[in-house]
Motif scaffolding. Structure first.
Motif, PDB file in Angstrom:
ATOM      1  N   ARG A  16       0.831  -1.279  -0.012  1.00 33.86           N
ATOM      2  CA  ARG A  16       0.102  -0.034  -0.026  1.00 33.86           C
ATOM      3  C   ARG A  16       0.839   1.224  -0.124  1.00 33.86           C
ATOM      4  NH1 ARG A  16      -3.671  -2.996   3.917  1.00 33.86           N
ATOM      5  NH2 ARG A  16      -5.239  -3.706   2.476  1.00 33.86           N
ATOM      6  N   THR A  17       1.799   1.101   0.773  1.00 26.31           N
ATOM      7  CA  THR A  17       2.760   2.389   0.878  1.00 26.31           C
ATOM      8  C   THR A  17       3.511   2.674  -0.628  1.00 26.31           C
ATOM      9  OG1 THR A  17       4.293   3.941   2.338  1.00 26.31           O
ATOM     10  CG2 THR A  17       4.749   1.439   1.780  1.00 26.31           C
ATOM     11  N   LYS A  18       3.818   1.468  -1.354  1.00 25.03           N
ATOM     12  CA  LYS A  18       4.374   1.573  -2.498  1.00 25.03           C
ATOM     13  C   LYS A  18       3.500   2.179  -3.574  1.00 25.03           C
ATOM     14  CE  LYS A  18       7.260  -1.067  -5.781  1.00 25.03           C
ATOM     15  NZ  LYS A  18       6.277  -0.673  -7.091  1.00 25.03           N
ATOM     16  N   LEU A  19       2.092   1.789  -3.220  1.00 22.95           N
ATOM     17  CA  LEU A  19       1.050   2.269  -4.308  1.00 22.95           C
ATOM     18  C   LEU A  19       1.168   3.676  -4.200  1.00 22.95           C
ATOM     19  CD1 LEU A  19      -1.897  -0.329  -4.281  1.00 22.95           C
ATOM     20  CD2 LEU A  19      -0.517   0.435  -6.171  1.00 22.95           C
ATOM     21  N   ASP A  22       4.431   5.408  -5.741  1.00 22.02           N
ATOM     22  CA  ASP A  22       4.319   5.062  -7.161  1.00 22.02           C
ATOM     23  C   ASP A  22       3.566   6.315  -7.631  1.00 22.02           C
ATOM     24  OD1 ASP A  22       6.381   3.203  -6.971  1.00 22.02           O
ATOM     25  OD2 ASP A  22       4.949   1.596  -7.324  1.00 22.02           O
ATOM     26  N   ALA A  23       2.207   6.464  -7.068  1.00 20.86           N
ATOM     27  CA  ALA A  23       1.307   7.627  -7.487  1.00 20.86           C
ATOM     28  C   ALA A  23       1.613   8.988  -7.148  1.00 20.86           C
ATOM     29  CB  ALA A  23      -0.035   7.221  -6.856  1.00 20.86           C
ATOM     30  N   GLY A  24       2.951   9.169  -6.632  1.00 25.41           N
ATOM     31  CA  GLY A  24       3.463  10.463  -6.165  1.00 25.41           C
ATOM     32  C   GLY A  24       2.652  10.977  -4.942  1.00 25.41           C
ATOM     33  N   ILE A  25       2.140  10.386  -4.141  1.00 32.25           N
ATOM     34  CA  ILE A  25       1.250  10.863  -3.022  1.00 32.25           C
ATOM     35  C   ILE A  25       1.997  10.878  -1.801  1.00 32.25           C
ATOM     36  CG2 ILE A  25      -0.948  10.579  -1.557  1.00 32.25           C
ATOM     37  CD1 ILE A  25      -2.169   9.234  -3.941  1.00 32.25           C
ATOM     38  N   THR A  26       2.307  12.233  -1.120  1.00 37.87           N
ATOM     39  CA  THR A  26       2.793  12.273   0.001  1.00 37.87           C
ATOM     40  C   THR A  26       2.246  11.732   1.092  1.00 37.87           C
ATOM     41  OG1 THR A  26       3.838  14.411  -0.915  1.00 37.87           O
ATOM     42  CG2 THR A  26       3.881  14.033   1.775  1.00 37.87           C
ATOM     43  N   HIS A  27       2.868  10.803   2.102  1.00 40.93           N
ATOM     44  CA  HIS A  27       2.216  10.223   3.091  1.00 40.93           C
ATOM     45  C   HIS A  27       3.333   9.937   4.222  1.00 40.93           C
ATOM     46  CE1 HIS A  27       3.664   6.853   0.778  1.00 40.93           C
ATOM     47  NE2 HIS A  27       3.370   5.960   1.887  1.00 40.93           N
ATOM     48  N   ILE A  28       2.696   9.554   5.211  1.00 41.19           N
ATOM     49  CA  ILE A  28       3.241   8.780   6.320  1.00 41.19           C
ATOM     50  C   ILE A  28       2.698   7.757   6.931  1.00 41.19           C
ATOM     51  CG2 ILE A  28       4.631  10.982   7.204  1.00 41.19           C
ATOM     52  CD1 ILE A  28       2.424  11.252   9.557  1.00 41.19           C
ATOM     53  N   VAL A  29       3.370   6.562   7.441  1.00 45.59           N
ATOM     54  CA  VAL A  29       2.626   5.451   7.886  1.00 45.59           C
ATOM     55  C   VAL A  29       2.571   5.345   9.503  1.00 45.59           C
ATOM     56  CG1 VAL A  29       3.269   3.147   8.069  1.00 45.59           C
ATOM     57  CG2 VAL A  29       3.529   4.183   5.785  1.00 45.59           C
ATOM     58  N   LYS A  30       1.433   5.236   9.805  1.00 40.78           N
ATOM     59  CA  LYS A  30       1.193   4.935  11.281  1.00 40.78           C
ATOM     60  C   LYS A  30       0.583   3.567  11.489  1.00 40.78           C
ATOM     61  CE  LYS A  30       1.436   9.754  12.826  1.00 40.78           C
ATOM     62  NZ  LYS A  30       0.524  10.656  13.608  1.00 40.78           N
ATOM     63  N   VAL A  31       0.967   2.388  11.791  1.00 38.59           N
ATOM     64  CA  VAL A  31       0.217   1.337  11.987  1.00 38.59           C
ATOM     65  C   VAL A  31      -0.743   1.181  13.003  1.00 38.59           C
ATOM     66  CG1 VAL A  31       0.610  -1.291  12.238  1.00 38.59           C
ATOM     67  CG2 VAL A  31       2.358   0.027  11.156  1.00 38.59           C
ATOM     68  N   VAL A 182      -6.663  -4.936  -5.989  1.00 44.62           N
ATOM     69  CA  VAL A 182      -6.277  -6.021  -5.636  1.00 44.62           C
ATOM     70  C   VAL A 182      -4.606  -5.855  -5.057  1.00 44.62           C
ATOM     71  CG1 VAL A 182      -5.576  -8.570  -6.627  1.00 44.62           C
ATOM     72  CG2 VAL A 182      -7.339  -7.339  -7.721  1.00 44.62           C
ATOM     73  N   VAL A 183      -4.163  -5.040  -5.221  1.00 47.90           N
ATOM     74  CA  VAL A 183      -2.908  -4.855  -4.405  1.00 47.90           C
ATOM     75  C   VAL A 183      -3.388  -4.207  -2.986  1.00 47.90           C
ATOM     76  CG1 VAL A 183      -0.699  -3.470  -4.419  1.00 47.90           C
ATOM     77  CG2 VAL A 183      -1.720  -4.239  -6.816  1.00 47.90           C
ATOM     78  N   GLY A 184      -4.404  -3.564  -2.699  1.00 47.62           N
ATOM     79  CA  GLY A 184      -4.711  -3.246  -1.641  1.00 47.62           C
ATOM     80  C   GLY A 184      -5.066  -2.007  -1.262  1.00 47.62           C
ATOM     81  N   LEU A 185      -5.001  -0.828  -2.294  1.00 45.00           N
ATOM     82  CA  LEU A 185      -5.685   0.303  -2.197  1.00 45.00           C
ATOM     83  C   LEU A 185      -5.872   1.007  -3.499  1.00 45.00           C
ATOM     84  CD1 LEU A 185      -3.707   3.143   0.079  1.00 45.00           C
ATOM     85  CD2 LEU A 185      -4.877   3.654  -1.911  1.00 45.00           C
ATOM     86  N   SER A 186      -7.139   1.319  -3.815  1.00 44.28           N
ATOM     87  CA  SER A 186      -7.497   2.015  -5.064  1.00 44.28           C
ATOM     88  C   SER A 186      -7.227   3.293  -5.024  1.00 44.28           C
ATOM     89  CB  SER A 186      -9.091   1.581  -5.165  1.00 44.28           C
ATOM     90  OG  SER A 186      -9.438   2.543  -6.313  1.00 44.28           O
ATOM     91  N   ILE A 187      -6.386   3.861  -6.000  1.00 49.32           N
ATOM     92  CA  ILE A 187      -5.899   5.099  -5.857  1.00 49.32           C
ATOM     93  C   ILE A 187      -6.979   6.043  -6.381  1.00 49.32           C
ATOM     94  CG2 ILE A 187      -4.320   6.972  -6.758  1.00 49.32           C
ATOM     95  CD1 ILE A 187      -3.004   5.089  -4.827  1.00 49.32           C
ATOM     96  N   SER A 188      -7.979   5.466  -7.451  1.00 45.16           N
ATOM     97  CA  SER A 188      -8.983   6.185  -7.707  1.00 45.16           C
ATOM     98  C   SER A 188      -9.941   6.537  -6.971  1.00 45.16           C
ATOM     99  CB  SER A 188      -9.522   5.526  -9.249  1.00 45.16           C
ATOM    100  OG  SER A 188      -9.903   4.439  -9.130  1.00 45.16           O
ATOM    101  N   THR A 189     -10.198   5.267  -5.851  1.00 43.83           N
ATOM    102  CA  THR A 189     -11.250   5.405  -4.984  1.00 43.83           C
ATOM    103  C   THR A 189     -10.759   6.353  -3.738  1.00 43.83           C
ATOM    104  OG1 THR A 189     -11.648   3.290  -5.195  1.00 43.83           O
ATOM    105  CG2 THR A 189     -12.185   4.114  -3.128  1.00 43.83           C
ATOM    106  N   LEU A 190      -9.389   6.555  -3.691  1.00 43.17           N
ATOM    107  CA  LEU A 190      -8.898   7.507  -2.693  1.00 43.17           C
ATOM    108  C   LEU A 190      -9.145   8.807  -3.241  1.00 43.17           C
ATOM    109  CD1 LEU A 190      -7.156   8.452  -0.298  1.00 43.17           C
ATOM    110  CD2 LEU A 190      -5.179   8.139  -1.583  1.00 43.17           C
ATOM    111  N   ARG A 191      -8.999   9.049  -4.483  1.00 46.26           N
ATOM    112  CA  ARG A 191      -9.195  10.341  -5.074  1.00 46.26           C
ATOM    113  C   ARG A 191     -10.550  10.866  -4.836  1.00 46.26           C
ATOM    114  NH1 ARG A 191     -11.992  11.812  -9.275  1.00 46.26           N
ATOM    115  NH2 ARG A 191     -11.848  13.680 -10.270  1.00 46.26           N
ATOM    116  N   ARG A 192     -11.679  10.168  -4.806  1.00 47.11           N
ATOM    117  CA  ARG A 192     -12.984  10.290  -4.789  1.00 47.11           C
ATOM    118  C   ARG A 192     -13.278  10.716  -3.227  1.00 47.11           C
ATOM    119  NH1 ARG A 192     -13.732   6.040  -8.506  1.00 47.11           N
ATOM    120  NH2 ARG A 192     -14.178   4.503  -6.639  1.00 47.11           N
TER     121      ARG A 192
END
Length: 206
Positions: A16-19, A22-31, A182-192
């Protein structure tokens, strides 16, 4: 559209963090500290898609409780469905082998739940969710191939005991739907979901 703080990914999943990267989205991870199996068992009878959304929401809410005003938290969870039965992470090699013997030569549905929480300056949290699904079709792989794949350890901690962005790509003949699901995070869904929160995904691009 506002300029948000970096997105917080409530997941330990490297895929998910790789997705996002790769989509150029700035993020941090907190489990999150969510016990997925216990929560799903306690929830009672749900469809696989409902279970995916429930777990995604729980992860997001767990992490959002410690975030600052203005931050955005995305929680995700994936469930594989075959013959109406939900399959999460197999954890054990024997379970993963059994799953693959059921799946080979067939098609199933991978559901990924997404839950986005935005926090206002006043501290109010608003959550929005969506499930996306995709059909996955598998090769009729041999017992030897299944044994070799499970021995790598890759399928043990992923929903449905497979990934499309790793070794199991050789055993998958087709995807109907958003492959990011299928990878675990739809970037288009995140956009919506971001747009519904008044945030443009382009504002998160590096």
């Amino acid at each position: 559209m506002s300029s948000p703080a970096p997105l917080v990914l409530a997941s330990a999943s490297p895929a998910r963090t790789k997705l996002l990267s790769d989509a150029g989205i700035t993020h941090i991870v907190k489990v999150s500290e969510v016990d997925e199996d216990a929560l799903a068992a306690a929830a009672g009878p749900l469809t696989p898609a409902e279970t995916a959304l429930l777990l995604a929401r729980a992860k997001a809410e767990s992490v959002a409780s410690g975030t600052r005003a203005g931050e955005l938290v995305i929680g995700c969870d994936s469930i594989f469905e075959l013959d109406g039965t939900a399959y999460g992470k197999p954890w054990e090699p024997s379970v993963a082998k059994e799953r693959w013997r059921l799946m080979r030569g067939r098609s199933g549905m991978l559901h990924t739940g997404h839950w986005l929480i935005s926090t206002s300056d006043a501290g109010a949290r608003i959550g929005r969710g969506e499930v996306t699904s995709a059909v996955v079709t598998f090769e009729d792989v041999s017992d030897a191939e299944i044994d070799a794949y499970v021995a790598t350890g890759e399928p043990l901690q992923v929903a449905g005991a497979f990934t499309i962005d790793g070794l199991a790509g050789a055993f998958i003949t087709g995807i109907e739907g958003d492959p990011h699901t299928v990878v675990g995070l739809s970037i288009s869904t995140l956009r919506r979901l971001l747009a519904a929160a008044g945030v443009s995904i382009t504002g998160l691009w590096r």
